[in-house]
Design a protein around this motif. Structure first.
Motif, PDB file in Angstrom:
ATOM      1  N   LEU A 264      65.946 -16.400 -74.873  1.00  0.00           N
ATOM      2  CA  LEU A 264      66.934 -15.907 -73.919  1.00  0.00           C
ATOM      3  C   LEU A 264      67.673 -14.674 -74.419  1.00  0.00           C
ATOM      4  CD1 LEU A 264      68.435 -19.336 -72.864  1.00  0.00           C
ATOM      5  CD2 LEU A 264      67.065 -17.820 -71.421  1.00  0.00           C
ATOM      6  N   LEU A 265      67.968 -14.621 -75.712  1.00  0.00           N
ATOM      7  CA  LEU A 265      68.836 -13.577 -76.244  1.00  0.00           C
ATOM      8  C   LEU A 265      68.093 -12.535 -77.072  1.00  0.00           C
ATOM      9  CD1 LEU A 265      71.813 -15.837 -77.358  1.00  0.00           C
ATOM     10  CD2 LEU A 265      71.483 -14.672 -75.169  1.00  0.00           C
ATOM     11  N   ALA A 266      66.802 -12.764 -77.317  1.00  0.00           N
ATOM     12  CA  ALA A 266      65.993 -11.814 -78.079  1.00  0.00           C
ATOM     13  C   ALA A 266      66.633 -11.484 -79.422  1.00  0.00           C
ATOM     14  CB  ALA A 266      65.769 -10.541 -77.266  1.00  0.00           C
ATOM     15  N   ALA A 267      67.157 -12.489 -80.096  1.00  0.00           N
ATOM     16  CA  ALA A 267      67.800 -12.288 -81.402  1.00  0.00           C
ATOM     17  C   ALA A 267      67.050 -13.099 -82.451  1.00  0.00           C
ATOM     18  CB  ALA A 267      69.270 -12.730 -81.342  1.00  0.00           C
ATOM     19  N   ASN A 268      67.448 -12.929 -83.696  1.00  0.00           N
ATOM     20  CA  ASN A 268      66.823 -13.681 -84.774  1.00  0.00           C
ATOM     21  C   ASN A 268      67.076 -15.175 -84.593  1.00  0.00           C
ATOM     22  OD1 ASN A 268      67.103 -15.012 -87.629  1.00  0.00           O
ATOM     23  ND2 ASN A 268      65.751 -13.253 -87.855  1.00  0.00           N
ATOM     24  N   ALA A 269      66.000 -15.948 -84.470  1.00  0.00           N
ATOM     25  CA  ALA A 269      66.134 -17.371 -84.140  1.00  0.00           C
ATOM     26  C   ALA A 269      66.849 -18.140 -85.245  1.00  0.00           C
ATOM     27  CB  ALA A 269      64.747 -17.965 -83.893  1.00  0.00           C
ATOM     28  N   ALA A 270      66.521 -17.850 -86.491  1.00  0.00           N
ATOM     29  CA  ALA A 270      67.137 -18.576 -87.603  1.00  0.00           C
ATOM     30  C   ALA A 270      68.636 -18.324 -87.663  1.00  0.00           C
ATOM     31  CB  ALA A 270      66.480 -18.169 -88.911  1.00  0.00           C
ATOM     32  N   LEU A 271      69.043 -17.080 -87.474  1.00  0.00           N
ATOM     33  CA  LEU A 271      70.467 -16.752 -87.520  1.00  0.00           C
ATOM     34  C   LEU A 271      71.220 -17.419 -86.381  1.00  0.00           C
ATOM     35  CD1 LEU A 271      72.770 -15.187 -88.800  1.00  0.00           C
ATOM     36  CD2 LEU A 271      72.137 -13.205 -87.414  1.00  0.00           C
ATOM     37  N   LEU A 272      70.616 -17.447 -85.197  1.00  0.00           N
ATOM     38  CA  LEU A 272      71.256 -18.095 -84.060  1.00  0.00           C
ATOM     39  C   LEU A 272      71.443 -19.592 -84.320  1.00  0.00           C
ATOM     40  CD1 LEU A 272      69.453 -16.341 -81.092  1.00  0.00           C
ATOM     41  CD2 LEU A 272      71.862 -16.138 -81.688  1.00  0.00           C
ATOM     42  N   ASN A 273      70.454 -20.193 -84.964  1.00  0.00           N
ATOM     43  CA  ASN A 273      70.573 -21.610 -85.309  1.00  0.00           C
ATOM     44  C   ASN A 273      71.744 -21.854 -86.245  1.00  0.00           C
ATOM     45  OD1 ASN A 273      69.103 -23.787 -84.316  1.00  0.00           O
ATOM     46  ND2 ASN A 273      68.019 -24.115 -86.234  1.00  0.00           N
ATOM     47  N   VAL A 274      71.942 -20.959 -87.197  1.00  0.00           N
ATOM     48  CA  VAL A 274      73.066 -21.068 -88.125  1.00  0.00           C
ATOM     49  C   VAL A 274      74.386 -20.936 -87.379  1.00  0.00           C
ATOM     50  CG1 VAL A 274      74.234 -19.964 -90.067  1.00  0.00           C
ATOM     51  CG2 VAL A 274      71.759 -20.302 -90.127  1.00  0.00           C
TER      52      VAL A 274
ATOM     53  N   LEU B 187      73.407 -24.654 -68.023  1.00  0.00           N
ATOM     54  CA  LEU B 187      72.297 -24.238 -68.872  1.00  0.00           C
ATOM     55  C   LEU B 187      70.979 -24.306 -68.111  1.00  0.00           C
ATOM     56  CD1 LEU B 187      71.296 -23.332 -71.617  1.00  0.00           C
ATOM     57  CD2 LEU B 187      71.260 -25.724 -72.343  1.00  0.00           C
ATOM     58  N   ALA B 188      70.808 -25.334 -67.292  1.00  0.00           N
ATOM     59  CA  ALA B 188      69.585 -25.441 -66.491  1.00  0.00           C
ATOM     60  C   ALA B 188      69.440 -24.235 -65.566  1.00  0.00           C
ATOM     61  CB  ALA B 188      69.610 -26.736 -65.677  1.00  0.00           C
ATOM     62  N   PHE B 189      70.527 -23.875 -64.875  1.00  0.00           N
ATOM     63  CA  PHE B 189      70.472 -22.713 -63.988  1.00  0.00           C
ATOM     64  C   PHE B 189      70.251 -21.423 -64.781  1.00  0.00           C
ATOM     65  CE2 PHE B 189      72.781 -25.400 -60.822  1.00  0.00           C
ATOM     66  CZ  PHE B 189      71.863 -25.255 -59.783  1.00  0.00           C
TER      67      PHE B 189
ATOM     68  N   ILE C 299      69.082 -16.002 -67.007  1.00  0.00           N
ATOM     69  CA  ILE C 299      70.388 -15.336 -67.118  1.00  0.00           C
ATOM     70  C   ILE C 299      70.878 -15.543 -68.553  1.00  0.00           C
ATOM     71  CG2 ILE C 299      72.712 -15.131 -66.176  1.00  0.00           C
ATOM     72  CD1 ILE C 299      71.727 -16.550 -63.660  1.00  0.00           C
ATOM     73  N   PRO C 300      70.656 -14.587 -69.447  1.00  0.00           N
ATOM     74  CA  PRO C 300      70.970 -14.788 -70.870  1.00  0.00           C
ATOM     75  C   PRO C 300      72.433 -15.120 -71.142  1.00  0.00           C
ATOM     76  CG  PRO C 300      69.565 -12.866 -70.568  1.00  0.00           C
ATOM     77  CD  PRO C 300      70.011 -13.288 -69.205  1.00  0.00           C
ATOM     78  N   VAL C 301      73.357 -14.415 -70.487  1.00  0.00           N
ATOM     79  CA  VAL C 301      74.780 -14.620 -70.767  1.00  0.00           C
ATOM     80  C   VAL C 301      75.200 -16.035 -70.370  1.00  0.00           C
ATOM     81  CG1 VAL C 301      77.122 -13.881 -70.211  1.00  0.00           C
ATOM     82  CG2 VAL C 301      75.320 -12.178 -70.543  1.00  0.00           C
ATOM     83  N   LEU C 302      74.805 -16.467 -69.164  1.00  0.00           N
ATOM     84  CA  LEU C 302      75.148 -17.811 -68.708  1.00  0.00           C
ATOM     85  C   LEU C 302      74.546 -18.862 -69.636  1.00  0.00           C
ATOM     86  CD1 LEU C 302      76.347 -19.778 -66.662  1.00  0.00           C
ATOM     87  CD2 LEU C 302      74.236 -19.534 -65.311  1.00  0.00           C
ATOM     88  N   SER C 303      73.310 -18.642 -70.057  1.00  0.00           N
ATOM     89  CA  SER C 303      72.646 -19.606 -70.934  1.00  0.00           C
ATOM     90  C   SER C 303      73.342 -19.692 -72.284  1.00  0.00           C
ATOM     91  CB  SER C 303      71.181 -19.212 -71.124  1.00  0.00           C
ATOM     92  OG  SER C 303      70.498 -19.195 -69.888  1.00  0.00           O
ATOM     93  N   ALA C 304      73.699 -18.537 -72.833  1.00  0.00           N
ATOM     94  CA  ALA C 304      74.353 -18.525 -74.146  1.00  0.00           C
ATOM     95  C   ALA C 304      75.713 -19.203 -74.083  1.00  0.00           C
ATOM     96  CB  ALA C 304      74.496 -17.093 -74.649  1.00  0.00           C
ATOM     97  N   ILE C 305      76.501 -18.891 -73.059  1.00  0.00           N
ATOM     98  CA  ILE C 305      77.823 -19.508 -72.908  1.00  0.00           C
ATOM     99  C   ILE C 305      77.687 -21.017 -72.709  1.00  0.00           C
ATOM    100  CG2 ILE C 305      79.856 -19.658 -71.427  1.00  0.00           C
ATOM    101  CD1 ILE C 305      79.571 -16.665 -70.922  1.00  0.00           C
ATOM    102  N   SER C 306      76.677 -21.418 -71.947  1.00  0.00           N
ATOM    103  CA  SER C 306      76.469 -22.843 -71.682  1.00  0.00           C
ATOM    104  C   SER C 306      76.126 -23.596 -72.961  1.00  0.00           C
ATOM    105  CB  SER C 306      75.347 -23.028 -70.657  1.00  0.00           C
ATOM    106  OG  SER C 306      75.664 -22.393 -69.437  1.00  0.00           O
ATOM    107  N   VAL C 307      75.295 -22.989 -73.800  1.00  0.00           N
ATOM    108  CA  VAL C 307      74.939 -23.625 -75.065  1.00  0.00           C
ATOM    109  C   VAL C 307      76.170 -23.798 -75.947  1.00  0.00           C
ATOM    110  CG1 VAL C 307      73.718 -23.276 -77.241  1.00  0.00           C
ATOM    111  CG2 VAL C 307      72.523 -22.951 -75.083  1.00  0.00           C
TER     112      VAL C 307
END
Length: 515
Positions: A345-355, A395-397, A403-411
């Protein structure tokens, strides 16, 4: 934070016991997430490892070629070991005490990672993960009980949040290590660090650990209970009121009763036929008290017995359901699979996002810890479940409509909501909804439900998510949130400020308290 007037209960030794015991839940979180980052390296899935399975070391292979089902077995076998550890540790901690059972669990927690870190093949890897699960499962039963019993009475919720905070710290620790050690044979260090932590815990508990004062009191060791509590609270602390909360009239009564027991034993040694009072007549009082205490000490309920008791069965149902809610509202879909969700969704480094998600989980759980004592367990649960249900729908929507922003905020809202209530509160309830003799077995039922639900989410989330289409599985999690929210509002009682299980459930006692 707790009121300023309560800080006098905070002693260095209390925090020593809290931190050393809570290393068990830390290892649970650590092992739960330890394979997330180095998966590709371990499976020889990276280009640099597909053709080379050994390094300059002639002993250990650099990686272990394995299929997806084989790796799934290695991942999920930890939860099956945890289930067995949870089931067996409850009766053990009730019968033999909290401290000996914690020491035993730390032995398994050290042996498992040692096997996994030095693994030569898949069966050895599976065995190591299973043994690590035994230790982690036992710790998640014992430690919440222990912390609840050594924490100051009016701060049990605050200190009880330590369990979930340390689980989150374990997840964060392994994610940070994964950033730097997911290459070559360094993945073995990630697995081995868990064993080192377990060895440190065993040493700390063995050298300066302390049995729970409440367990000692419940098992007829009144004098030891008083000394242990005084040591934890500080030598100048007044422990009279807390002792009364155990169902004993006063500290002096504890001392008098123990002296009576000891003198009775001495008298029985010299005159085994019949104990007598000062005038030579039988001393009925002296002989009856030991019987009462011995009966109380022996009164512990097993795994099936708690289901047969009409007083305890509702508590088991409540605790088990809340434990299911903790997992079936979907938190591990983020903890275990958040990398792929967020990176897409965010096209960022997956490992860093997990942290970053792990950091947020620690911060929110720590910041929200005082709420459990301020507003109560039940309101925190309802806020948490409501927040997670709402976040699931958003998050489902967000995923379905890209919608990256909505998904990120939902998470982020999803993880924050979990930290407010469903994270810390379930671990408190099994020690607050039942009497002391049923705590161990109830905690085993609760953690068994938790481990089974964890296994279900870990095993089936990717399949269901793929089958339904990305994101739609979160509507299922929202449905679970609605179901568990209704159950909590209708059935789960508030435990904040209640002295015992009878007060929590509004039961009247026929007689007075036993001495």
């Amino acid at each position: 934070m707790p009121d300023r007037g309560t800080y006098h209960d905070w002693t260095p030794y209390l925090f020593y016991l809290l931190l050393t015991s809570a290393l068990g839940p830390l290892l649970f979180g650590y092992h739960l997430a330890e394979l997330n980052e180095p998966e590709q390296v371990i499976r020889c899935a990276l280009p640099t490892t597909t053709t080379t399975t050994t390094t300059t070391s002639s002993t250990f292979p650099q990686c272990l070629p394995m299929s997806t089902p084989q790796f799934a077995l290695i991942s999920s076998i930890f939860t099956l070991g945890g289930l067995l550890g949870a089931l067996t540790s409850g009766p053990l901690t009730t019968k033999y005490g909290r401290l000996p059972t914690m020491l035993l669990s730390s032995v398994f927690a050290a042996l498992g990672p040692a096997l996994a870190a030095t693994t030569l093949n898949i069966p050895m890897f599976v065995t190591g993960r299973f043994i690590a699960g035994l230790g982690a499962g036992a710790a998640t039963v014992i430690v919440p009980i222990y912390i609840s019993e050594i924490a100051p009475p009016n701060q049990k919720g605050f200190f009880g949040s330590t369990t979930q905070i340390m689980i989150n710290m374990g997840i964060l620790t392994t994610q940070l290590l994964g950033l730097f050690l997911s290459k070559g044979q360094l993945w073995r260090i990630i697995l081995g660090v868990g064993g080192v932590i377990a060895v440190l815990q065993f040493g700390a508990l063995y050298l300066a650990g302390q049995e729970s004062p409440k367990w000692l009191a419940d098992n007829g060791m009144a004098g030891r209970a008083k000394k242990a509590l005084q040591r934890i609270r500080g030598h100048e602390a007044d422990i009279e009121e807390e002792v009364k909360g155990w169902g004993i009239e006063s500290v002096q009564d504890m001392e008098d009763e123990e002296e009576t027991l000891l003198s009775g034993q001495d008298h029985m040694s010299s005159h085994p036929a019949s104990p007598s009072g000062p005038d030579g007549a039988p001393d009925i009082h002296a002989s009856s008290k030991p019987g009462k205490k011995a009966e109380k000490a022996a009164k512990t309920l097993g795994f099936l017995a708690v289901l047969q008791s009409p007083d305890i069965r509702p508590a088991v149902l409540a605790v088990v359901t809340i434990m299911l809610a903790q997992q079936l509202c979907g938190i591990n879909s983020i903890v275990m699979y958040g990398v792929s969700l967020l990176s897409d969704l965010l096209a960022a480094n997956a490992a860093l996002l997990n942290v970053l998600v792990a950091v947020l989980n620690v911060i929110v759980t720590t910041a929200a810890a005082p709420l459990v004592d301020r507003i109560g367990r039940k309101p925190c649960l309802l806020i948490s479940i409501g927040g997670m249900g709402t976040s699931s729908i958003l998050l489902a929507f967000g995923i379905m409509n890209a919608i990256p922003v909505l998904s990120a905020i939902s998470v982020l809202l999803f993880v924050a909501s979990f930290g407010i209530g469903l994270g810390p509160v379930p671990f408190l309830l099994s020690s607050e909804l039942v009497a002391a003799e049923a705590v161990g077995a109830t905690q085993s039922w609760a953690l068994a439900a938790n481990w089974i639900a964890t296994f279900a989410v870990a095993q089936f989330f990717p399949l269901v998510n793929e089958r339904l289409g990305k994101g739609q599985v979160y509507f299922i999690f929202a449905g679970f949130a609605l179901l568990f929210g209704g159950f909590t509002a209708w059935f789960v009682p508030e435990t904040r400020g209640r002295r015992d299980a009878d007060e929590v459930w509004g039961r009247r006692k026929d007689g007075g308290r036993e001495d």
